[in-house]
Motif scaffolding. Structure first.
Motif, mmCIF file in Angstrom:
data_model
loop_
_atom_site.group_PDB
_atom_site.id
_atom_site.type_symbol
_atom_site.label_atom_id
_atom_site.label_comp_id
_atom_site.label_asym_id
_atom_site.label_seq_id
_atom_site.Cartn_x
_atom_site.Cartn_y
_atom_site.Cartn_z
ATOM 1 N N GLY A 44 -8.668 31.841 -55.849
ATOM 2 C CA GLY A 44 -7.998 31.508 -54.595
ATOM 3 C C GLY A 44 -6.488 31.588 -54.695
ATOM 4 O O GLY A 44 -5.924 32.424 -55.400
ATOM 5 N N ARG A 45 -5.841 30.665 -54.011
ATOM 6 C CA ARG A 45 -4.378 30.662 -53.923
ATOM 7 C C ARG A 45 -3.745 30.250 -55.258
ATOM 8 O O ARG A 45 -4.197 29.306 -55.909
ATOM 9 N N THR A 46 -2.695 30.958 -55.656
ATOM 10 C CA THR A 46 -1.986 30.639 -56.899
ATOM 11 C C THR A 46 -1.080 29.437 -56.682
ATOM 12 O O THR A 46 -0.276 29.407 -55.743
ATOM 13 N N ILE A 47 -1.218 28.415 -57.548
ATOM 14 C CA ILE A 47 -0.360 27.231 -57.420
ATOM 15 C C ILE A 47 0.736 27.213 -58.488
ATOM 16 O O ILE A 47 1.701 26.461 -58.371
ATOM 17 N N TRP A 48 0.567 27.999 -59.522
ATOM 18 C CA TRP A 48 1.622 28.149 -60.533
ATOM 19 C C TRP A 48 1.381 29.430 -61.304
ATOM 20 O O TRP A 48 0.240 29.779 -61.606
ATOM 21 N N LYS A 60 -4.852 28.755 -60.420
ATOM 22 C CA LYS A 60 -5.164 28.881 -59.008
ATOM 23 C C LYS A 60 -5.807 27.612 -58.470
ATOM 24 O O LYS A 60 -6.174 26.709 -59.236
ATOM 25 N N LEU A 61 -5.935 27.564 -57.157
ATOM 26 C CA LEU A 61 -6.295 26.326 -56.470
ATOM 27 C C LEU A 61 -7.731 25.887 -56.737
ATOM 28 O O LEU A 61 -8.007 24.705 -56.889
ATOM 29 N N ILE A 62 -8.672 26.821 -56.779
ATOM 30 C CA ILE A 62 -10.090 26.475 -56.898
ATOM 31 C C ILE A 62 -10.502 26.585 -58.361
ATOM 32 O O ILE A 62 -10.645 27.695 -58.883
ATOM 33 N N PRO A 63 -10.697 25.460 -59.050
ATOM 34 C CA PRO A 63 -10.894 25.489 -60.510
ATOM 35 C C PRO A 63 -12.337 25.711 -60.931
ATOM 36 O O PRO A 63 -12.874 25.001 -61.788
ATOM 37 N N PHE A 64 -13.013 26.688 -60.325
ATOM 38 C CA PHE A 64 -14.421 26.912 -60.634
ATOM 39 C C PHE A 64 -14.633 28.168 -61.473
ATOM 40 O O PHE A 64 -15.676 28.815 -61.384
#
Length: 427
Positions: A44-48, A60-64
């Motif tokens: 998903g979306r990159t947070i860092w 990324k946002l979804i840690p699956f």
């Protein structure tokens, strides 16, 4: 508070396991000169993120899950450098779109650094490196626990005697219903502390072997026990009753029943014992992975209020909750709880290894199977003096990969809902 702390700690351990898996792919890809554009934990979306050299490293946002992005995963279409061929068939469009997306990342200066250009054995190593990293982590944790702390091993000494026989699905209770028959062990006057020397005329050094003998027996059987230094022969009239299959809590079979619970003691394992124990773990994990499709009805039933078995599949949410439950348990000391959490983490890594070895795309095992098939095909062509057939075009399998991905996503969502509304509980 301990539950929350346990969930956070175990969740971070799972993220480390994902990052560790992808590190195997990354290191071997770079070793063989393949350009890696991304190394990501999550979807998903990159947070860092931060770019170093050719590679962008990030979370990324979804840690699956996680992934690395290598250029040139698919070879260009024969007689065509790159490009998309119009077709009315949806699956053909999927193939060409996947091929085009792979080609868009390739610049002229990187044309020699593509994944498909590497020898099949190098591609096998790159794709195996991820699951093998999970296996290494699991083996390291298990070995440290088995050799340094030991494993609870049942003995042939009696810990407790069942007062009566209850149905296998009956809830645990200390009181016997009035109509419940006494257990064969209670009727034969077994007592806590009795050490079983012989069963039906044969000596048994381990509980595992004795348990199998009990389950395979019926009728009156002589049992020699050591009670306070005195040898006694007890006559046990074994009965046939439904009991859970070994290594299962949801499947039952009719077996011989005596009604004893053994004592256990911590036994440190040597290298041979560690190898045997971990081999058993791998075999059991493989069995559970193969049984995943059969678990769908149970998961649906659990979502709507039915029983959730302890061996039910769990996702990252369910596994994290188990970690929280272990850390917050009052039934064990701090050392035991920490060891249980590490055992859970090792079990997750073992599952990741086995699952990713399945020879289907988009799993690592699917790419391994493609590389091996290419090697066999090229070897056969060389043997019969035919032209080199070239690299195996895994892009042609993308419609299948998309279908498998949708199945995996649906299954993961089913497990996620079950983990939220009716989680697996260890205690």
């Amino acid at each position: 508070m301990l539950v929350v702390v346990g969930i956070i700690i175990f969740f971070l351990g799972l993220l480390f396991s994902i990052a560790w898996h992808e590190l195997g792919h990354l290191a071997t890809a770079k070793l063989f000169g393949i350009k890696v554009t991304q190394y990501m934990v999550g979807f998903g979306r990159t947070i860092w993120s931060r770019k170093k050299g050719d590679t962008e490293y990030g979370v990324k946002l979804i840690p699956f899950g996680g992934y690395i992005r290598m250029i040139g995963m698919f070879p260009p279409k024969k007689d065509e450098k790159y490009g998309r061929t119009a077709s009315s068939a949806p699956w053909r469009a999927m193939i060409e779109d996947a091929r085009q997306m792979s080609a868009e990342e390739i610049t002229p200066e990187d044309a020699h650094r593509q994944f498909y250009q590497r020898s099949p054995w190098k591609r096998v190593i790159v794709m195996l490196a991820g699951p093998v990293m999970n296996l290494i982590l699991a083996v390291g944790i298990f070995a440290a626990i088995l050799m340094g702390h030991g494993i609870n091993t049942p003995t042939t000494t009696v810990s407790s005697v069942s007062a009566c026989v209850l149905p296998a699905t009956a809830p645990n209770t200390e009181q016997c219903p009035a109509d419940a028959p006494p257990s064969p062990a209670a009727a034969a006057d077994f007592r806590p502390g009795d050490r079983i020397l012989e069963f039906n005329g044969k000596p048994y050094a381990s509980w595992d072997e004795l348990q199998l003998a009990i389950r395979r027996s019926a009728g009156t059987v002589p049992v020699v026990v050591d009670r306070g230094g005195q040898q006694l022969t007890l006559q046990a009239n074994l009965m046939q009753t439904d009991r859970p299959k070994l290594n299962s809590t949801s499947e039952y079979e009719k077996v011989g029943f005596l009604g004893l619970t053994p004592t256990s003691q911590l036994v440190k394992q040597d290298v041979g014992g560690v190898a045997k124990t971990i081999g058993g773990f791998v075999s059991l994990t493989a069995q559970k992975v193969v049984e995943l499709p059969q678990r769908v009805p149970d998961l649906i039933n659990a979502i709507f209020g039915g029983e959730r078995h302890q061996d039910s599949p769990v996702g990252i949410v369910g596994a994290s909750r188990l970690g929280g439950e272990v850390l917050a348990s009052d039934d064990y000391g701090v050392d035991a709880r920490i060891i249980m959490m590490f055992n859970l983490l090792a079990g997750v890594n073992l599952s990741l290894f086995v699952f990713n070895m399945l020879p289907i795309l988009p799993l690592d095992g699917g790419h391994v199977a493609g590389a091996i098939w290419e090697s066999l095909r090229r070897g056969f062509a060389k043997l019969v003096r035919r032209p080199d057939p070239g690299p195996f075009d895994t892009a042609r399998l993308m419609p299948l990969a998309y279908a498998v991905s949708l199945i995996f996503i649906a299954y993961s969502l089913l497990v996620l809902v079950a983990d939220v509304v009716n989680p697996v509980k260890l205690f």
